[in-house]
Every structure is written in C-alpha cells, then in structure tokens.
Write an enzyme that holds these catalytic residues in place. Structure first.
Site, PDB file in Angstrom:
ATOM      1  N   GLY A  90       0.808  -1.213   0.000  1.00 44.35           N
ATOM      2  CA  GLY A  90       0.000   0.000   0.000  1.00 44.35           C
ATOM      3  C   GLY A  90       0.845   1.269   0.000  1.00 44.35           C
ATOM      4  O   GLY A  90       0.507   2.247  -0.680  1.00 44.35           O
ATOM      5  N   THR A  91       1.920   1.266   0.749  1.00 43.15           N
ATOM      6  CA  THR A  91       2.752   2.471   0.845  1.00 43.15           C
ATOM      7  C   THR A  91       3.302   2.845  -0.527  1.00 43.15           C
ATOM      8  O   THR A  91       3.237   4.005  -0.947  1.00 43.15           O
ATOM      9  CB  THR A  91       3.904   2.241   1.841  1.00 43.15           C
ATOM     10  OG1 THR A  91       3.340   1.882   3.102  1.00 43.15           O
ATOM     11  CG2 THR A  91       4.757   3.484   2.005  1.00 43.15           C
ATOM     12  N   GLN A 129      -7.702  -0.335   3.523  1.00 42.75           N
ATOM     13  CA  GLN A 129      -8.476  -0.913   4.633  1.00 42.75           C
ATOM     14  C   GLN A 129      -9.776  -1.583   4.189  1.00 42.75           C
ATOM     15  O   GLN A 129     -10.402  -2.293   4.972  1.00 42.75           O
ATOM     16  CB  GLN A 129      -8.793   0.155   5.688  1.00 42.75           C
ATOM     17  CG  GLN A 129      -7.592   0.551   6.529  1.00 42.75           C
ATOM     18  CD  GLN A 129      -7.027  -0.607   7.352  1.00 42.75           C
ATOM     19  OE1 GLN A 129      -7.732  -1.562   7.711  1.00 42.75           O
ATOM     20  NE2 GLN A 129      -5.737  -0.545   7.659  1.00 42.75           N
ATOM     21  N   THR A 173      12.269  -7.277 -11.003  1.00 39.80           N
ATOM     22  CA  THR A 173      11.736  -8.624 -11.232  1.00 39.80           C
ATOM     23  C   THR A 173      10.485  -8.851 -10.385  1.00 39.80           C
ATOM     24  O   THR A 173      10.489  -8.567  -9.179  1.00 39.80           O
ATOM     25  CB  THR A 173      12.819  -9.669 -10.868  1.00 39.80           C
ATOM     26  OG1 THR A 173      13.933  -9.439 -11.733  1.00 39.80           O
ATOM     27  CG2 THR A 173      12.319 -11.084 -11.036  1.00 39.80           C
ATOM     28  N   SER A 176      -3.469  -3.495  -0.692  1.00 34.56           N
ATOM     29  CA  SER A 176      -2.305  -4.145  -0.091  1.00 34.56           C
ATOM     30  C   SER A 176      -2.660  -5.576   0.309  1.00 34.56           C
ATOM     31  O   SER A 176      -3.597  -5.790   1.082  1.00 34.56           O
ATOM     32  CB  SER A 176      -1.867  -3.345   1.140  1.00 34.56           C
ATOM     33  OG  SER A 176      -0.836  -4.019   1.805  1.00 34.56           O
ATOM     34  N   CYS A 226       2.325   1.948  11.988  1.00 35.43           N
ATOM     35  CA  CYS A 226       3.577   2.568  11.553  1.00 35.43           C
ATOM     36  C   CYS A 226       3.996   3.676  12.509  1.00 35.43           C
ATOM     37  O   CYS A 226       5.162   4.021  12.578  1.00 35.43           O
ATOM     38  CB  CYS A 226       3.415   3.153  10.153  1.00 35.43           C
ATOM     39  SG  CYS A 226       2.530   2.055   9.044  1.00 35.43           S
TER      40      CYS A 226
HETATM   41  N1  PLP Z   1      -2.819   3.015   3.671  1.00 32.48           N
HETATM   42  C1  PLP Z   1      -3.572   2.639   4.699  1.00 32.48           C
HETATM   43  C2  PLP Z   1      -4.922   3.241   4.891  1.00 32.48           C
HETATM   44  C3  PLP Z   1      -3.109   1.679   5.605  1.00 32.48           C
HETATM   45  O1  PLP Z   1      -3.867   1.312   6.641  1.00 32.48           O
HETATM   46  C4  PLP Z   1      -1.813   1.131   5.407  1.00 32.48           C
HETATM   47  C5  PLP Z   1      -1.248   0.179   6.375  1.00 32.48           C
HETATM   48  O2  PLP Z   1      -1.550   0.205   7.544  1.00 32.48           O
HETATM   49  C6  PLP Z   1      -1.072   1.549   4.291  1.00 32.48           C
HETATM   50  C7  PLP Z   1      -1.607   2.495   3.444  1.00 32.48           C
HETATM   51  C8  PLP Z   1       0.276   0.982   4.009  1.00 32.48           C
HETATM   52  O3  PLP Z   1       0.165  -0.293   3.442  1.00 32.48           O
HETATM   53  P1  PLP Z   1       1.405  -1.314   3.447  1.00 32.48           P
HETATM   54  O4  PLP Z   1       1.554  -1.800   4.845  1.00 32.48           O
HETATM   55  O5  PLP Z   1       1.006  -2.388   2.501  1.00 32.48           O
HETATM   56  O6  PLP Z   1       2.595  -0.576   2.957  1.00 32.48           O
END
Ligand code: PLP
Length: 390
Positions: A71-72, A182, A240, A202, A336
C-alpha cells in the site's frame, strides 16, 4: 492465558489456501517472468493471470493494474507518479488536495511534493476523519490535478463518500486517487462504481502475503515510475516480479471478495458487540472515536481513547502493554506510528486534546474473530483501565 488478536487493520494472517496457491511459485515454478524459456513463460503466465483476476474483481482492465510492494508504494506511486508526469507534460506543477487524516503513506509523499514546490492543500477532516464533497469543491483551483482521499480511515474506520467526491472531481476534470487499503476485500470495490482514477490495495490486509500490493491506474492516466531499471509493469515499476506474492495477492483477493458479504456481516455484528459492551462497562471513562451503528464506517475497526481522569492522563503505551500482558493484541492506531510517543496524527486532526489522543486503543476485528474473543477484550479492558486508574 487466552490470546486475542485484535489488530487486523495492521495486518492479517496468511490464509492457508493462499499459501497453497503460492507454494509452487516458491518451489518448482521459480522462473523469472521476463525470461523467454519455458520456466520464464510459466512465471509470466502466473503474473498475467493474477493481474487479470485482480482487474476482474474490481471492474478494471488487466493493463490498469500495476503490482507494487504494498500500500505504501502504491500511494507514493499514485501521488508522485501523477504529479511528476503532469509537470513534465505541462511544464507546471499541478495542485494536490488531500486530508490531514490520511495514512502517512499519502501524507509523507504529499509533504515531499510540497517541499519540492508543488502546491498542496491539506483539508481538515470532519468528525471521525472524513472530508466532504463540499470541502473538496471549495479547495479546487484552476491548476488542481489530483485529489487523494482514503476509502476507510485506518484509525477510526470512518468511510469517505468517495462516489460523491468522484462526481465533483469528474466535473472539474480532476483525477481522484483512493487509498482503499483498509476496505479491499472487505467492502464491495468497483472502480467504475466508485468513480476513481487510481486506487491502492495491499495484500497483507486481506489475508494475503506481505510485500505485495497493487495500484489501479485508469487507462489513459499517465504515471512516472518511482522505480526505474526495468520495463516491468509497462515501465511503471521496474524490478523482477515477486511471482509467488502476486499469485498470493490475487488468490487472497478472490477469496476475500467471494466471502466479503458474509465476512463483513459477521464482523459488523462483532463490532457492535464490542462498542456496546465497552460503553456499558466503561461509560464516560472512554471516548469512542469510531462512529456508532448506522454511521458510514468500515465494519472491522473500533477506536477509543481515554480522557484524563481527575486530571491524570492515561499512559497510552502502558495501556497497550497491559492489554498485551493479558493476551490482547491491539494497537494505538496506525502501526507505523505506534511505538513513537507522539499522539496519533488522525486523532489530533479530529481535534482531540493531546492527552486524550495519546491514550487511544484501536481494536480491529478479522474474519475469524469470535464472540468469546470480543467478550474477553471487553472484560480485560475494563480490568486494565480500572487498575491503571487506581
Ligand atoms: N494506507 C492505509 C490506509 C493503511 O492502513 C496502510 C497500512 O496500515 C497503508 C496504506 C500501508 O500499506 P502497506 O503496509 O502495505 O505498505
């Protein structure tokens, strides 16, 4: 002692069926998807079949799916990719609109863009963390290129009215990115119904593996890659491909979508049981940061905080450690940022005083959570809070 995992918004366990689907690609089918020989072709086929599967599950075309590390990266790619590309095309830095309640994965790239000279508007969210279509409309400027808003807030669970915001974006010819990390696999997600141009997902949030995610990019929307050095993902993400993870992500999403209605209904009942149970036991001692009952909220999150008692603030980290010692695994909000002593930026953006925002707990339910586990959490939290207040 009972062990209760209540942190599914942080991550979910890998579904056994997903592991089974992945294993051949960690063992015998180890080829590089870019190789022309049979092993390579086997891997390529798996990647493309997974892309097609994921696209089909969200109403997209296969070419509109870009695999990322999660997701990030998907969020970073959406914001930086679109705005940098536009700057190259038009020679001017376009305007970005987002909200103070977004995940750091959106806020930090927005900040980096702002530091580099892009105009950025950060909207103040309303109660519980959502912004309104009216706020977005008010923030539009002639040079606005992109709006980035999350589907469900990862701390409070509140849902953003994405469809309505998409309508105003379309009217102003502005792109809309939605962080659906989410909600993917839990709520119905069709990119055409939502009206979004970009959407992040994600794998590890829907019982798939970690380190894999996807960005949906509507056909015709150009993106600058974040990662260069290979022509994979149609030159939108070099490197890759992680074939086993890609296969696992598609399998997990397919299972989740298939079971979504039943999962969401069950989890929503448990969410009610938890919120009402906690309200009965803790009453005014706690403040609920997740809207109740029929409010637009994701089914799996319950966030609450503890205002100071007789002017004594509650130590949020100690609260989570005490719960942990009783076998309850919850978090302070965004995983995080927990571990740091700073209060949650989301709860602060909602106007909670620092002491209250620092004493928060987020319980997030999963497909295998039981009523007994919910009852254990209610009981344990009551005991822990009473003990801490003594
Ligand atoms: N966006 C939201 C709303 C999230 O809750 C999270 C993770 O907690 C992320 C992005 C980041 O995703 P990832 O852990 O896959 O990098």
């Amino acid at each position: 002692m009972q062990q209760v995992y209540m942190d599914h918004a942080a991550t979910t366990p890998l579904d056994e069926r997903v592991l089974e689907a992945m294993l051949p690609y960690l063992k015998e089918h180890f080829g590089n998807a870019s190789s022309v020989h049979a092993r390579g072709r086997k891997a390529r086929f798996a990647v493309e079949a997974s892309r097609e599967r994921i696209a089909g599950l969200i109403g997209a075309e296969p070419g509109e799916i870009v695999f990322t590390s999660g997701g990030t990266e998907a969020d970073n790619l959406a914001l930086k990719g679109v705005l940098q590309q536009r700057q190259q095309q038009q020679g001017a830095r376009g305007h970005l609109i987002t909200s103070a309640a977004e995940h750091e994965a959106v806020l930090r790239p927005a900040e980096a863009l702002s530091d580099a000279g892009w105009p950025v508007t950060i909207l103040d969210p309303g109660p519980h963390g959502a912004v309104t279509p009216h706020q977005v409309t008010e923030a539009f400027r002639p040079d606005t290129v992109l709006v980035s808003l999350m589907h469900a807030n990862n701390e409070t669970g509140v849902l953003t009215p994405i469809e309505e915001i998409a309508a105003v974006c379309r009217k102003h010819d502005v792109l809309l990115h939605c962080d659906a990390v989410q909600t993917a696999g839990l709520l119905p997600l069709n990119v055409n119904d939502l009206g979004v141009d970009l959407l992040s997902m994600s794998g590890h949030k829907f019982y798939g593996p970690k380190g894999i995610g996807a960005l949906y990019v509507r056909g015709g929307v150009d993106l600058d890659p974040l990662v260069e050095g290979g022509s994979q993902e149609r030159k939108r993400r070099g490197g890759t491909e992680n074939v086993a993870a890609v296969v696992g992500c598609a399998e997990a999403l397919a299972l989740a979508v298939d079971e979504a209605a039943a999962r969401a209904e069950r989890i929503r009942c448990l969410q009610r049981r938890l919120t009402h149970g906690l309200q009965d036991r803790l009453g005014n001692a706690m403040q609920l940061n997740t809207p109740l009952d029929d409010a637009p909220v994701a089914p799996h999150i319950v966030n609450l905080s503890f205002p100071p008692h007789e002017e004594q603030p509650m130590d949020g980290e100690m609260l989570l450690l005490n719960l942990d010692m009783q076998g309850v695994h919850a978090s302070a909000g965004s995983a995080c940022t927990s571990g740091a002593l700073e209060p949650s930026h989301v709860l602060s953006a909602l106007g909670l005083p620092r002491a209250t925002a620092s004493a928060a707990a987020r319980f997030s339910l999963g497909k295998d959570t039981t009523e007994e586990e919910v009852d254990y959490v209610i009981e344990t939290l009551e005991t822990v809070v009473q003990r801490m207040r003594r």
